[in-house]
Write an enzyme that holds these catalytic residues in place. Structure first.
Site, PDB file in Angstrom:
ATOM      1  N   ARG A 223      82.013  32.520 -63.951  1.00  0.00           N
ATOM      2  CA  ARG A 223      83.125  32.153 -64.924  1.00  0.00           C
ATOM      3  C   ARG A 223      84.048  33.333 -65.229  1.00  0.00           C
ATOM      4  O   ARG A 223      83.310  34.416 -65.516  1.00  0.00           O
ATOM      5  CB  ARG A 223      82.396  31.574 -65.951  1.00  0.00           C
ATOM      6  CG  ARG A 223      81.889  30.273 -66.285  1.00  0.00           C
ATOM      7  CD  ARG A 223      81.431  30.001 -67.622  1.00  0.00           C
ATOM      8  NE  ARG A 223      80.980  30.907 -68.402  1.00  0.00           N
ATOM      9  CZ  ARG A 223      80.735  30.738 -69.919  1.00  0.00           C
ATOM     10  NH1 ARG A 223      80.727  29.263 -70.286  1.00  0.00           N
ATOM     11  NH2 ARG A 223      79.890  31.533 -70.434  1.00  0.00           N
TER      12      ARG A 223
ATOM     13  N   THR B 119      88.889  33.586 -69.392  1.00  0.00           N
ATOM     14  CA  THR B 119      89.301  32.198 -69.457  1.00  0.00           C
ATOM     15  C   THR B 119      88.139  30.989 -69.456  1.00  0.00           C
ATOM     16  O   THR B 119      88.376  29.829 -69.925  1.00  0.00           O
ATOM     17  CB  THR B 119      90.108  31.669 -68.222  1.00  0.00           C
ATOM     18  OG1 THR B 119      89.252  31.687 -67.372  1.00  0.00           O
ATOM     19  CG2 THR B 119      91.488  32.650 -68.263  1.00  0.00           C
TER      20      THR B 119
ATOM     21  N   ASP C  72      72.396  34.643 -70.711  1.00  0.00           N
ATOM     22  CA  ASP C  72      72.745  34.630 -69.559  1.00  0.00           C
ATOM     23  C   ASP C  72      71.807  34.466 -68.489  1.00  0.00           C
ATOM     24  O   ASP C  72      71.018  35.229 -68.111  1.00  0.00           O
ATOM     25  CB  ASP C  72      73.681  35.879 -69.138  1.00  0.00           C
ATOM     26  CG  ASP C  72      74.389  35.706 -67.845  1.00  0.00           C
ATOM     27  OD1 ASP C  72      73.881  35.487 -66.781  1.00  0.00           O
ATOM     28  OD2 ASP C  72      75.733  35.950 -67.983  1.00  0.00           O
TER      29      ASP C  72
ATOM     30  N   ASP D 222      71.836  36.805 -65.491  1.00  0.00           N
ATOM     31  CA  ASP D 222      71.238  38.126 -65.437  1.00  0.00           C
ATOM     32  C   ASP D 222      69.758  38.066 -65.897  1.00  0.00           C
ATOM     33  O   ASP D 222      69.225  39.127 -65.361  1.00  0.00           O
ATOM     34  CB  ASP D 222      72.041  38.680 -66.898  1.00  0.00           C
ATOM     35  CG  ASP D 222      73.471  39.227 -66.454  1.00  0.00           C
ATOM     36  OD1 ASP D 222      73.735  39.546 -65.266  1.00  0.00           O
ATOM     37  OD2 ASP D 222      74.386  39.249 -67.286  1.00  0.00           O
TER      38      ASP D 222
HETATM   39  C1  PRP Z   1      76.394  30.542 -65.201  1.00  0.00           C
HETATM   40  C2  PRP Z   1      75.632  29.285 -65.250  1.00  0.00           C
HETATM   41  C3  PRP Z   1      76.728  28.390 -64.688  1.00  0.00           C
HETATM   42  C4  PRP Z   1      77.852  28.579 -65.498  1.00  0.00           C
HETATM   43  C5  PRP Z   1      77.951  27.376 -66.802  1.00  0.00           C
HETATM   44  O1  PRP Z   1      76.905  31.060 -64.415  1.00  0.00           O
HETATM   45  O2  PRP Z   1      74.623  29.670 -64.003  1.00  0.00           O
HETATM   46  O3  PRP Z   1      76.887  28.238 -63.386  1.00  0.00           O
HETATM   47  O4  PRP Z   1      77.956  29.981 -66.129  1.00  0.00           O
HETATM   48  O5  PRP Z   1      79.131  27.623 -67.609  1.00  0.00           O
HETATM   49  P1  PRP Z   1      80.020  26.614 -67.553  1.00  0.00           P
HETATM   50  O6  PRP Z   1      79.546  25.300 -67.754  1.00  0.00           O
HETATM   51  O7  PRP Z   1      80.727  27.080 -68.508  1.00  0.00           O
HETATM   52  O8  PRP Z   1      81.178  26.836 -66.310  1.00  0.00           O
HETATM   53  P2  PRP Z   1      77.893  32.486 -64.214  1.00  0.00           P
HETATM   54  O9  PRP Z   1      79.233  32.040 -64.290  1.00  0.00           O
HETATM   55  O10 PRP Z   1      77.609  33.393 -65.319  1.00  0.00           O
HETATM   56  O11 PRP Z   1      77.623  33.205 -62.790  1.00  0.00           O
HETATM   57  P3  PRP Z   1      76.445  33.937 -62.473  1.00  0.00           P
HETATM   58  O12 PRP Z   1      75.256  32.785 -62.147  1.00  0.00           O
HETATM   59  O13 PRP Z   1      76.877  34.308 -61.075  1.00  0.00           O
HETATM   60  O14 PRP Z   1      75.967  35.114 -63.305  1.00  0.00           O
HETATM   61  N1  URA Z   2      76.278  30.707 -68.899  1.00  0.00           N
HETATM   62  C1  URA Z   2      74.842  31.279 -68.940  1.00  0.00           C
HETATM   63  O1  URA Z   2      74.300  31.922 -68.224  1.00  0.00           O
HETATM   64  N2  URA Z   2      74.584  31.078 -70.278  1.00  0.00           N
HETATM   65  C2  URA Z   2      75.205  30.415 -71.138  1.00  0.00           C
HETATM   66  O2  URA Z   2      74.922  30.370 -72.372  1.00  0.00           O
HETATM   67  C3  URA Z   2      76.401  30.008 -70.687  1.00  0.00           C
HETATM   68  C4  URA Z   2      76.870  30.212 -69.478  1.00  0.00           C
END
Ligand code: PRP
Ligand code: URA
Length: 209
Positions: A104, A108, A200, A203
């Site tokens: 994400r 945005t 997160d 993380d």
């Molecule tokens: C997180 C999570 C989802 C997304 C959800 O990933 O694992 O994929 O956010 O958010 P959304 O419904 O608003 O799209 P992130 O973008 O943090 O990536 P990562 O898993 O690589 O840290």
């Molecule tokens: N992605 C995450 O990992 N946690 C949230 O709460 C939203 C998006």
């Protein structure tokens, strides 16, 4: 409209509470996501079609059942979805695994795609998309779009925590997709995080913060 199944099994709810706790460390967090994936996987595979089979036991022939119908594919949304793969695969070890890389944009909140590798026969498989978090829904919608561009039908989405906004977004973009989830939380905050959520997921799984 696709079905929304909230899995409120006591083990799911108990493990989810530990997962949410900010004091839960990376090792335990990873184990819990794995265990939750097994429990959610049990529900998402509930309607897999069966066919008749005769099995010779040491005593007699048993008129039994085995999985029939379409094969299955499991598709984690990177990164956090990776934490759910082994749990689901322990239930359906013959499934093939695709990967969809999305993150994400922090400003945005729109998903940015960086990777897509699916089984060559993806369009002939039931596809199970896994991601612990369904926040705005942008990532899940983009992942399902990618599967549909590759000819997939019969797609299911399995998440651990969802926000109402994200569920609505998936349902309105993809009304043929069933969603399986452990809990629907209250809302998103101004940064697009689920409240109360668990922070997160990527993380916490990979110890990157
Ligand atoms: C997180 C999570 C989802 C997304 C959800 O990933 O694992 O994929 O956010 O958010 P959304 O419904 O608003 O799209 P992130 O973008 O943090 O990536 P990562 O898993 O690589 O840290
Ligand atoms: N992605 C995450 O990992 N946690 C949230 O709460 C939203 C998006």
């Amino acid at each position: 409209m696709g079905n929304l199944t909230v899995i409120n099994h006591p083990l799911v709810q108990h493990k989810l509470s530990i997962l949410r706790n900010k004091k839960t460390g990376t090792k335990e967090f990873r184990e819990l996501v794995h265990e939750l994936a097994i429990l959610l996987g049990y529900e998402v595979t509930r309607d897999l079609p069966l066919e008749d089979v005769d099995i010779e036991t040491p005593v007699a022939v048993a008129h039994a059942k085995q999985l029939g119908g379409k094969k299955v594919g499991v598709v984690p949304i990177l990164r956090a979805g990776l934490g759910m793969v082994d749990g689901i695969m322990s239930l359906i070890p013959a499934a093939k695994i695709g990967h969809i890389g999305l993150y994400r944009d922090p400003e945005t909140l729109e998903p940015v795609d960086y990777y897509c590798k699916l089984p060559t026969d993806a369009s002939e498989r039931e596809m199970i998309v896994v991601d612990p978090m369904l926040a705005t829904g942008g990532s899940a919608v983009a992942a399902i779009n990618a599967l549909k561009r590759n000819g997939c039908k019969g797609i299911k989405l399995v998440c651990i925590i969802g926000a109402p906004e994200g569920i609505e977004k998936v349902q309105s973009a993809h009304d043929d997709v069933d969603i399986f989830i452990a809990c629907v939380d209250e809302r998103l905050n101004d940064h697009g995080y689920i409240v109360p959520g668990l922070g997160d997921a990527g993380d916490r799984l990979f110890g990157t913060k």
